[in-house]
Design an enzyme around this catalytic site. Structure first.
Site, PDB file in Angstrom:
ATOM      1  N   PRO A  22      50.339  33.922  36.821  1.00 66.33           N
ATOM      2  CA  PRO A  22      50.552  34.901  35.745  1.00 66.33           C
ATOM      3  C   PRO A  22      49.867  36.207  36.107  1.00 66.33           C
ATOM      4  CG  PRO A  22      48.800  33.367  35.131  1.00 66.33           C
ATOM      5  CD  PRO A  22      49.341  32.901  36.464  1.00 66.33           C
ATOM      6  N   CYS A 109      40.946  35.379  33.026  1.00 69.13           N
ATOM      7  CA  CYS A 109      41.085  36.835  33.117  1.00 69.13           C
ATOM      8  C   CYS A 109      39.722  37.517  32.998  1.00 69.13           C
ATOM      9  CB  CYS A 109      42.023  37.334  32.021  1.00 69.13           C
ATOM     10  SG  CYS A 109      42.313  39.091  32.182  1.00 69.13           S
TER      11      CYS A 109
HETATM   12  C1  LIG Z   1      47.343  42.883  37.877  1.00 67.19           C
HETATM   13  C2  LIG Z   1      46.905  41.468  37.647  1.00 67.19           C
HETATM   14  C3  LIG Z   1      47.111  40.880  36.402  1.00 67.19           C
HETATM   15  C4  LIG Z   1      46.679  39.583  36.158  1.00 67.19           C
HETATM   16  N1  LIG Z   1      46.938  39.021  34.940  1.00 67.19           N
HETATM   17  C5  LIG Z   1      46.558  37.726  34.699  1.00 67.19           C
HETATM   18  C6  LIG Z   1      46.857  37.100  33.467  1.00 67.19           C
HETATM   19  O1  LIG Z   1      47.469  37.676  32.574  1.00 67.19           O
HETATM   20  N2  LIG Z   1      46.445  35.817  33.312  1.00 67.19           N
HETATM   21  C7  LIG Z   1      45.753  35.144  34.276  1.00 67.19           C
HETATM   22  O2  LIG Z   1      45.395  33.983  34.078  1.00 67.19           O
HETATM   23  N3  LIG Z   1      45.470  35.720  35.458  1.00 67.19           N
HETATM   24  C8  LIG Z   1      45.857  36.977  35.688  1.00 67.19           C
HETATM   25  N4  LIG Z   1      45.613  37.540  36.899  1.00 67.19           N
HETATM   26  C9  LIG Z   1      44.969  36.727  37.947  1.00 67.19           C
HETATM   27  C10 LIG Z   1      46.008  36.042  38.830  1.00 67.19           C
HETATM   28  O3  LIG Z   1      46.762  35.106  38.100  1.00 67.19           O
HETATM   29  C11 LIG Z   1      45.314  35.323  40.002  1.00 67.19           C
HETATM   30  O4  LIG Z   1      44.420  34.373  39.476  1.00 67.19           O
HETATM   31  C12 LIG Z   1      44.555  36.274  40.902  1.00 67.19           C
HETATM   32  O5  LIG Z   1      45.274  37.468  41.160  1.00 67.19           O
HETATM   33  C13 LIG Z   1      44.193  35.615  42.241  1.00 67.19           C
HETATM   34  O6  LIG Z   1      45.356  35.174  42.898  1.00 67.19           O
HETATM   35  P1  LIG Z   1      46.046  36.022  44.098  1.00 67.19           P
HETATM   36  O7  LIG Z   1      44.972  36.306  45.107  1.00 67.19           O
HETATM   37  O8  LIG Z   1      47.136  35.131  44.603  1.00 67.19           O
HETATM   38  O9  LIG Z   1      46.553  37.287  43.480  1.00 67.19           O
HETATM   39  C14 LIG Z   1      46.022  38.838  37.163  1.00 67.19           C
HETATM   40  C15 LIG Z   1      45.828  39.437  38.411  1.00 67.19           C
HETATM   41  C16 LIG Z   1      46.260  40.719  38.667  1.00 67.19           C
HETATM   42  C17 LIG Z   1      46.046  41.321  40.033  1.00 67.19           C
END
Ligand SMILES: Cc1cc2nc3c(=O)[nH]c(=O)nc-3n(C[C@H](O)[C@H](O)[C@H](O)COP(=O)(O)O)c2cc1C
Length: 334
Positions: A22, A109
């Site tokens: 998400p 978050c």
């Molecule tokens: C712009 C942005 C918005 C995000 N919004 C949410 C969110 O609404 N809910 C959530 O659980 N994590 C949110 N995250 C975290 C991501 O789900 C994820 O845990 C985090 O980016 C690490 O994974 P990645 O390295 O694959 O991006 C967000 C991350 C980013 C960069």
């Protein structure tokens, strides 16, 4: 790599265990559609703030987003966030009524806007309060409820295993752990080894490892180090909506996605762009589309990035997309 049994959540048998994370403002319906063209085991919606859903008159933007939460061909889990049990339960009931097949609770978050209201990862500082929310949501709906968290608040409070054990006992159907603490925000490197303490819990539900997984190599290492059953990809899918299917193919030999190049990439980007404009309307759509165009250009080595971001009309943007993306070679850029 050995693939474990398919993960089953309620009536949903999930596909290959590579899931879309998400991301607020990013994993909207147009982006989920772009990912779904190639395939993914599960898509998670943008976060829905319970305070937004239970007001008598949600803003137009919230209403548009909410309407689209459960659309699409693949299973979509709808993520909810909040800090008040009754509002979270009510929100869960509303999104279940809208057709959500899975509901995910956000305890990961780090944003001050979210943690300031004691929701998101701030809930990891008060597990009794967190459990009150989990119990309320699990008790409110029939669909499976899952939970997404970080390793803890900071390095002195690495309580993901304790939260996970309590969530397991409360009936949570799947756990996702982002391998960072809240105080790290997005800095440093996700620690997949630290997720193993959750993987080692007895009788635990399926576990998803998340953070900095961007390709088959990092996915392989994340599986090995964390002991998780699935991986979740967020930023790595920006500008590369095929990456989830590509990882599943490289790890387990699922059908290879056709990775678009040249004209086919220009078609994909144009269609995603037009989908964004249709979904949000031209004014907001132009702004939302810019960040995706930037990611497509960056991830695929396309020229004309600055021009793409400056283009003021859909016609000019579409012409630039055609010029920029027909010149790419995604395999070489990957
Ligand atoms: C712009 C942005 C918005 C995000 N919004 C949410 C969110 O609404 N809910 C959530 O659980 N994590 C949110 N995250 C975290 C991501 O789900 C994820 O845990 C985090 O980016 C690490 O994974 P990645 O390295 O694959 O991006 C967000 C991350 C980013 C960069």
């Amino acid at each position: 790599m050995q693939r474990s049994e398919p993960i089953i959540l309620g009536n949903n048998a999930l596909g290959a265990p590579v899931f879309l994370a998400p991301m607020a403002g990013i994993t909207d319906l147009p982006f989920r559609r772009a990912v779904a063209r190639f395939g993914a085991g599960l898509l998670v919606s943008e976060m829905v703030a319970s305070s937004e859903m239970v007001t008598p008159r949600p803003s137009t933007r919230a209403a548009v987003r909410a309407k689209a939460l459960t659309e699409g061909a693949l299973p979509v889990s709808v993520q909810i966030a909040g800090c008040e049990a009754a509002a979270m339960a009510e929100t869960a009931r509303i999104v279940e009524g809208m057709g959500a097949r899975i509901i995910d609770i956000n305890m990961g978050c780090p944003a001050k806007k979210v943690t300031g209201g004691l929701s998101g990862s701030a809930l990891m500082r008060d597990l009794d309060h967190a459990l009150g929310l989990i119990d309320a949501v699990v008790g409110a709906v029939d669909v499976p409820v899952t939970l997404k968290m970080r390793l803890g608040w900071d390095e002195t409070c690495l309580n993901a295993p304790e939260l996970s054990a309590r969530a397991r006992d409360a009936g949570v159907a799947m756990l996702t752990v982002h391998g960072r603490t809240r105080s790290q925000f997005y800095k440093g490197q996700a620690d997949w080894n630290a997720i193993r303490a959750v993987a080692d819990l007895p009788n635990r539900p399926p576990l998803v490892a998340n953070g900095d997984i961007v390709d088959a190599d990092s996915a392989r290492r994340a599986f090995a180090q964390s002991g998780a059953d699935a991986v979740m990809i967020g930023r790595g899918a920006q500008g590369r909506p095929w990456v989830l299917a590509q990882i599943a193919h490289q790890l387990w030999g699922t059908p290879a996605p056709v990775i678009p190049q040249g004209d086919a990439l220009a078609d994909l980007v144009s269609e995603h762009y037009e989908d964004i404009l249709d979904f949000y309307g031209p004014e907001l759509g132009l702004r939302v589309a810019r960040k995706h165009l930037g990611w497509y250009a960056e991830a695929n080595g396309a020229p004309l990035r600055a021009e793409l971001l400056r283009a003021a009309t859909p016609e000019a943007t579409l012409a630039l997309i055609r010029r920029a993306f027909t010149q790419t070679d995604t395999e070489a850029a990957a």
